[in-house]
Scaffold this active site. Structure first.
Site, short mmCIF file in Angstrom:
data_model
loop_
_atom_site.label_atom_id
_atom_site.label_comp_id
_atom_site.label_asym_id
_atom_site.label_seq_id
_atom_site.Cartn_x
_atom_site.Cartn_y
_atom_site.Cartn_z
N GLY A 15 9.96 1.66 -7.61
CA GLY A 15 10.52 1.06 -8.82
C GLY A 15 11.42 -0.12 -8.54
O GLY A 15 12.34 -0.41 -9.32
N LYS A 40 14.79 -5.14 -3.04
CA LYS A 40 15.33 -5.25 -1.67
C LYS A 40 15.17 -6.67 -1.13
O LYS A 40 14.34 -6.94 -0.27
CB LYS A 40 14.61 -4.26 -0.77
CG LYS A 40 14.72 -2.83 -1.28
CD LYS A 40 14.56 -1.80 -0.19
CE LYS A 40 13.19 -1.82 0.43
NZ LYS A 40 13.10 -0.91 1.59
N ASN A 60 0.06 -3.61 -3.77
CA ASN A 60 1.38 -3.41 -3.16
C ASN A 60 1.87 -4.65 -2.40
O ASN A 60 1.19 -5.68 -2.33
CB ASN A 60 1.36 -2.19 -2.25
CG ASN A 60 0.38 -2.35 -1.09
OD1 ASN A 60 0.09 -3.47 -0.67
ND2 ASN A 60 -0.12 -1.23 -0.58
N ILE A 61 3.05 -4.53 -1.85
CA ILE A 61 3.71 -5.68 -1.21
C ILE A 61 2.89 -6.26 -0.05
O ILE A 61 2.93 -7.45 0.20
CB ILE A 61 5.12 -5.32 -0.70
CG1 ILE A 61 5.08 -4.19 0.33
CG2 ILE A 61 6.05 -4.95 -1.85
CD1 ILE A 61 6.39 -4.03 1.11
N CYS A 67 6.50 2.14 -10.37
CA CYS A 67 5.47 1.99 -9.34
C CYS A 67 5.76 3.08 -8.34
O CYS A 67 5.80 4.25 -8.73
CB CYS A 67 5.50 0.58 -8.75
SG CYS A 67 7.15 -0.03 -8.34
N SER A 68 5.99 2.77 -7.08
CA SER A 68 6.36 3.84 -6.16
C SER A 68 7.88 4.02 -6.16
O SER A 68 8.39 5.04 -6.58
CB SER A 68 5.86 3.52 -4.75
OG SER A 68 4.45 3.46 -4.77
N ASP A 83 9.90 -3.14 -6.90
CA ASP A 83 9.09 -4.35 -6.72
C ASP A 83 8.26 -4.65 -7.97
O ASP A 83 8.65 -5.44 -8.81
CB ASP A 83 8.16 -4.19 -5.51
CG ASP A 83 8.94 -4.19 -4.20
OD1 ASP A 83 9.78 -5.08 -4.04
OD2 ASP A 83 8.72 -3.30 -3.36
#
Lengths: 566, 763
Positions: free
Chosen positions: A341, A380, A276-277, A338-339, A343
């Site tokens: 959508g 984002k 993840n990020i 993904c979660s 990233d």
């Protein structure tokens, strides 16, 4: 290096920063002449300082703060700009002035971003580059199975999606609304790309809202089956969940989850293990630690390995290769999520599209790809970059787009003739990802940009690039149609992007320009010179012989002509 | 089906005119003196470890020169026709074999086959580990168990000869002499040098430094004064590991040298390598073993070198044994590198690839040699001191360092002919022990890949300065491969004396009349026509190279590179105008004194002692200026700049191959353009000389492998290009299915792999 051309100015800009215009007028005439300025850029203050250069020790100079940049001019004899000064990722700003903080983080001080003050004019309007309907038409859409819907025209269905979407012909707008209730932030599966021959598609969406109780939604299940059925021959729709499976399971606790086998009979789900990020942010921080200010020389390779940055790059590329392979081989259509959508999903779809569709490997094609898969589909940018925001510890920040550009760079290294653009193009995009000189990467989604009338009030970075395309062209580019590009996603081939991550270190300075490219350009010039002179000689001779041959009009016609005549 | 479509005439190649037809389909070419020792039919060559679907059927042949595998299917796997004329697509020269492993999977037995060993089981499988990182695996499921065993034993026997004279080259040369008894020379490597013929049109003689005149010419070429060719070692009367002729300070008389010689290890007196235009010389010297005489002799030698310097500058001594890794360490690093590149399963090494690569220390050593050599460049160029490379025997590390210094300093050695002459001068003639270091006789304790390390360090420079070298990385890789073909005298011996001694003995035993010749003349590796067609040899040419006479256009005006002999001194660094671009011009306009780099006095990482800061300063200054490709080039040494030579080490690994990718793509594109420019240039010249009678003959000549078919060639890219080109991993063992989708490279699949280490202990 002391060039003040507009294209280089970005380099002086601070990271994550943009600055407002104030009415106070503190600039004296001679100074404004000596400091390069963009139209709309205004000097706020200047001061004599000693700059502690991490590479060269203390340097006396004068620092200028404008509403766009921090600029240091060395007072020691020459006019060289020490522009590497403050550009490093996450550089600490603890000894900067308060005023700098104000203009560096205008949003925290209710000041506008510089992009809104920039008065630069270009002869090309980059905002017109991407027109979604035209792009879908290029892909051959709409067709029998797929339609363009304006259901999200006012961003009612999904406020982070673009206004124009492509969905299966058989699914009604009402069906779509019901599917939206079951997808995180209403980001329903929509078409990103369709294969021109086998008609396999790449779909993107967010995770299904399965939750702890394992909720199901008939409309969502039916919708995925409709997608599958647009290609009769395939028995299963492939779903790539970009996350590691543990993360996907953990997401159930917050209402998310993934498509279970029981609920989705005709789908096959695989996890791509991309982190993840937060993991990516920490990884890049480690990269910074080993290259700045000093490069970790004694154990360079194991230090690099310990950042895991290249390993993450490898996983993203491997995921995209799998998507591209499924689609190109005609095995199955693919749904990627993904979660949320915005990233990992954007990384995977855009990289897969880059591998599959040579159009996206041209300069304009790539701009369209970025506008489409990243900007319009709500990556984002504002949150991930933190434009003008002072809270640099914000957990929402993450170098996801940078990672995507890094993957593109890796591909361009492996396929030096496949891309129309060069390294400078990618670096320029990244510079303006942070510079706030252009509106392109501002805000989180299309609806916010519409509200801010961004296209009217700011300039697009594509205006800068497209008005000076030659600078960004790869001389080795060989246009190819229909070639799928599979990079080898192996640690044996992946490299740290030294020209980007370590470009401010004078010890690492690469040969500029690239000697290989330079040699090619020289030969091109030589060829044109020879052709011109042959042409002249030829004309002279034909005059002498009073034998009037058709004179060639362009160099490309010269050769066959000459081969028969000489 | 003839395997050599590009072969213009058989006279090019050392083949006997008898071509043996095998399998009724494929012609197998045999060299003069080559004898089939054993062969077995119905053999399967394995391609992937997890499936037999791609395996090839054919016949396995062991000759006294190579292992051949003749496939039943006559279609070559390679889509392009680049090949070695001495070898078929699946062939392995016996001297390229590293290890032979036989396996019987029913009995679960495996054995590493040494020479003259017995094999108690019938092998079902034979695995050949090659020195060039290939692994070849054969299965004998369908072949007769006895004949399979025989062929394995034959390979083991013939690839591990106990005596130098059993190497194939002797047989070959012996037969050549018999066949052409009337001729003085059996083959084309006359004493006067070898025409490299690396490409059409640019053939130049490679001086072999076997003669007085070659050394004398080299002295004159470098403009050295105070140095003379010395003949005291004629007939190897003084030292058996020095050449007959070498260069010494003029002030040292033959008599002095004769007196000093016994004090040096191997009687290796100091000898000159090269001189800078500023007069500083590069000298190599063995240790003085005579402790009592040490100081006195050392003093005399240094004084003599000082006297030979126009400024009478001091001598800088570099003790290589103390500053660089030794040959054992280098060998250990290489073994680890090989293990990493070849033996380990591809996917399992991925996660820890970078740290594993680091722990081999190979790149660290590459860097150490580059760095040390660059520092010596500083001493010679900036300090204007003569440099003496000191090493115990003076025939290992000093070969590498001396060559590398010269590659960096003298653009002549960056041409093909120059590079070849450098190898003759610093390696072959002065006694680099190719026989031991390449381990041709499989007595592994002396093996060390110093020569490969030299090619690798040269590659690093080529990678950093692609326009500074006339040759390509293909050339370097092929050169490395050529050390493993037992045909060329170049890489077969420990010294020129050994060649003379051994071949004279051999000649006597075979009743060959040598006449006035000093030993047999073996083919020279520089006679590239023995291995490659003229077309294939064009791949040795680097299309990025900017030769001295290459014209170049900037802003419409044509300029030629012109330089006088002395202009390669960095102090006289001239910037060819065509190399300037906007950015560099900006810098050029700035006064040098004010340059950023010059001011870096407060360098935080600076070394404190003056010597080091001088080096740092020199490097900084050098890097702050535009590179003069015809002057000194210095390596960039940071961890990000020293890279693994992928073409050399990955070319046989199918998983690492980038299809239609890699730097060859740009190479291809530039070749087409360079070819077109050449063609236009020729047309222009012909047109000028006599437009009406211009002939087309010259138009067919090209330096380029890839030819332009017309202006703005749009024929597209040949689909056989890959990051391994011109080598092809297709047909080599892969730990996965090689065909099919790229997915198979990353996903699932069992692997069975035998590491050499575990095998070594089993019987």
């Amino acid at each position: 290096m002391a060039s003040a051309s507009t294209s280089k100015c970005n380099s002086y800009a601070l990271e994550n920063e943009s600055i407002k215009m104030v009415s106070q007028d503190g600039l004296s005439q001679d100074l404004s002449e000596s400091v390069p300025q963009l139209p709309g850029e205004i000097l706020i203050t200047d001061k004599e300082v000693i700059y502690i250069c991490p590479f060269n020790g203390p340097i006396k100079g004068r620092v200028y703060i404008t509403n766009y940049r921090l600029y240091l001019r060395s007072l020691e004899t020459d006019l060289r700009n020490l522009r590497f000064a403050l550009k490093q990722e996450g550089h600490s700003r603890r000894d900067m002035f308060e005023i700098l903080t104000r203009y560096a983080f205008p949003l925290a001080h209710s000041l506008p971003l510089f992009a809104f003050l920039n008065e630069e004019k270009f002869n090309v309007d980059g905002w017109t580059i991407y027109n979604p309907v035209e792009e879908y038409r290029r892909q051959g859409l709409p067709n029998h199975h797929w339609r363009i819907t304006f259901i999200n025209k006012c961003y009612e269905l999904c406020d982070t999606y673009p206004a124009v979407l492509v969905v299966p012909y058989r699914t009604s707008d009402d069906d779509l609304r019901r599917v939206a209730t079951f997808r995180s932030r209403n980001r329903i599966p929509v078409l990103s790309w369709i294969h021109p021959e086998n008609k396999m598609v790449i779909m993107r969406c967010s995770q299904p809202l399965v939750g702890m109780s394992g909720k199901r939604n008939k409309d969502d299940e039916k919708y995925l089956d409709v997608i599958r059925e647009t290609n009769r021959q395939i028995s299963k729709l492939t779903i790539y969940d970009a996350r590691p499976s543990v993360n996907a399971v953990a997401n159930k606790a917050t209402g998310g989850g993934y498509e279970s086998d029981d609920a989705y009979h005709n789908a096959e789900l695989s996890f791509l293990d991309i982190h993840n990020i937060h993991v990516m942010r920490e990884s890049l921080k480690k990269v910074k630690d080993i290259v700045y200010p000093n490069i970790e020389e004694s154990h360079w390779l194991s230090s690099l390995e310990s950042t895991h940055w290249l390993e993450h790059i490898k996983l993203v590329l491997t995921g995209a290769i799998q998507v591209a392979d499924k689609v190109s081989s005609g095995k199955s259509s693919v749904l990627v999520h993904c979660s949320d959508g915005w990233d990992r999903t954007a990384q995977l779809t855009s990289l897969a599209m880059l591998m599959l569709d040579s159009f996206y490997r041209s300069i304009e094609g790539f701009e369209i790809l970025v506008q489409k898969e990243w900007i319009s589909f709500g990556h984002k940018f504002a949150s991930r970059i933190g434009h003008g925001d002072k809270n640099h510890a914000d957990a929402d920040r993450s170098p996801i787009f940078l990672q995507f550009i890094d993957c593109v760079w890796q591909m361009s290294k492996q396929f030096p003739t496949a891309f129309e653009f060069n390294e400078c193009f990618l670096i320029t995009i990244l510079d303006h990802l942070y510079s706030c000189r252009f509106g392109t990467f501002l805000f989180n989604c299309e609806s916010a940009r519409e509200r801010q009338k961004l296209t009217e009030r700011t300039v697009s970075v594509w205006s800068l690039i497209n008005s000076n395309k030659d600078k960004f062209k790869n001389p080795f580019y060989t246009k190819e149609i229909n070639r799928v590009l599979y990079p080898v996603a192996s640690m044996r081939h992946l490299e740290l992007w030294v020209n980007y991550y370590i470009r401010w270190n004078p010890r690492i300075k690469q040969q500029q320009p690239n000697p290989v490219e330079q040699r090619y350009m020289e030969l091109l010039a030589l060829r044109d010179d020879y052709i011109k002179r042959l042409e002249e000689l030829h004309l002279a001779n034909s005059a002498k012989l009073s034998d009037p041959p058709a004179s060639p009009s362009s160099p490309s016609q010269v050769m066959p002509h000459m081969q028969t005549h000489f | 089906m003839i395997l050599t479509p590009k072969l213009t005439s058989l006279a090019d190649v050392p083949y006997r005119s008898t071509l043996t037809a095998l399998s009724g389909k494929v012609l197998c070419l045999h060299l003069t003196g080559e004898i089939v020792v054993n062969e077995v039919n119905f053999v399967r060559k394995c391609i992937a470890t997890d499936t037999s679907q791609y395996d090839l059927w054919g016949k396995l042949i062991c000759s006294n020169f190579k292992i051949s595998f003749i496939t039943d299917d006559p279609m070559p796997l390679q889509k392009f026709h680049y090949r070695n004329l001495l070898l078929g697509e699946h062939d392995v020269p016996l001297t390229c074999i590293e290890q032979i492993v036989t396996v019987n999977d029913h009995k679960r037995k495996q054995k590493v086959l040494g020479p003259n060993q017995k094999l108690k089981f019938n092998p079902t499988e034979l695995i050949i580990y090659c020195k060039d990182f290939r692994i070849v695996r054969f299965r004998f499921d369908e072949s007769g168990p006895e004949s399979a065993k025989k062929v394995c034993l034959a390979i083991a026997h013939y690839s591990q000869p106990t005596d130098l004279q059993l190497l194939f080259a002797f047989e070959y040369v012996g037969k050549k002499y018999h066949n052409s008894a009337s001729k003085v020379n059996g083959v084309s490597s006359g004493g006067g040098g070898v025409w490299s013929g690396a490409g059409s049109g640019s053939s130049q003689r490679t001086p072999l430094f076997e003669t007085y005149s070659d050394w004398d010419r080299e002295i004159k070429r470098t403009g050295a004064s105070g140095w003379r060719v010395c003949s005291i070692n004629e007939g190897y009367m003084i030292s058996t590991c020095l050449p007959e002729y070498f260069v010494v300070p003029s002030s040292l008389a033959d008599q002095d040298l004769k007196i000093f010689s016994p004090s040096f290890v191997g009687r290796r007196m100091p000898f000159w390598c090269w001189s800078h235009s500023n007069g500083s010389a590069l000298v190599r010297m063995a240790l003085i073993k005579d402790v009592l005489q040490q100081r006195k002799i050392d003093q005399r030698i240094c004084n003599a070198i000082t006297k030979s310097h126009p400024q009478r500058s001091d001598v800088y001594k570099s003790d290589l044994d103390k500053t660089l890794p030794n040959i054992q360490e280098i060998q250990a690093a290489f073994v680890k590198l090989k293990q990493l590149c070849v033996n380990e399963p591809f996917e399992e090494t991925e996660e820890k690839w970078l740290s594993s690569l680091e722990s081999t220390r190979w790149l660290e050593y590459v860097r150490a040699f580059l760095q040390h050599s660059a520092e010596l460049v500083y001493i010679l160029d900036s300090q204007r001191l003569s440099v003496v490379l000191q090493e115990e025997e003076g025939r290992d590390l000093s070969c590498l360092v001396a060559s590398l210094v010269q590659v960096m300093m003298d653009p002549h050695f960056r041409t093909i002919t120059g590079f070849q002459s450098l190898i003759q001068k610093e390696w072959v003639m002065v006694g680099y022990q190719f026989l031991d270091r390449c381990n041709h006789l499989k007595r592994s304790e002396k093996e060390s890949p110093l020569f490969l390390l030299f090619l690798d360090t040269t590659w690093q420079l080529l990678e950093q300065y692609p326009a500074a070298f006339e040759f390509s990385e293909t050339y370097l890789a092929v050169l490395c491969d050529s050390t493993r073909i037992s045909l060329f005298g170049t890489f077969l011996f420990n010294s020129p004396h050994q060649r003379v001694k051994q071949s004279t003995e051999f000649a006597i035993s075979k009743n060959i009349q040598l006449g006035d010749e000093k030993g047999l003349k073996f083919p020279s590796v520089w006679d590239w026509a023995l291995q490659f067609t003229a077309k294939d040899r064009t791949l040795f040419h680097n299309p990025f190279y900017i030769g001295r006479s290459t014209p170049c256009v900037q802003n419409g005006s044509r300029k030629s590179f012109k330089r006088t002999k002395k202009s390669y001194s960095s102090t006289l660094r001239g910037m060819p105008s065509c190399l300037k671009n906007g950015i560099i011009s900006d810098q050029e306009l700035l006064p040098r004194r004010n340059s950023l780099i010059l001011k870096l006095k407060t360098e935080p990482l600076q070394h404190t002692d003056s010597q080091n800061s001088g080096v740092d300063q020199y490097f900084k200054e050098w890097f702050s200026k535009p590179v003069n490709l015809h002057g000194i080039i210095l390596p960039r040494l940071s961890g990000t700049h020293i890279k693994l030579w992928k073409l050399c080490y990955f070319r046989w690994v199918p998983e690492a191959q980038i299809n239609l990718g890699g730097s060859i793509m740009a190479f291809h594109k530039l070749s087409l353009l360079a070819d077109e420019v050449d063609m236009l240039g020729r047309m222009l010249r012909q047109h000028r000389s006599d437009p009406l009678e211009a002939c087309y003959a010259e138009l067919d000549q090209s330096r380029m492998y890839f030819r332009a078919t017309g202006p703005h060639d749009t024929l597209g890219t040949p689909e056989f290009l890959s990051s391994s080109f011109p080598f092809s991993p297709v047909g080599n063992l892969c730990r996965r299915s090689i065909l099919g989708t790229p997915l198979s490279k990353f996903l699932s699949g069992a692997k069975i792999w035998l590491s050499t280490e575990t095998l070594a202990n089993e019987d």
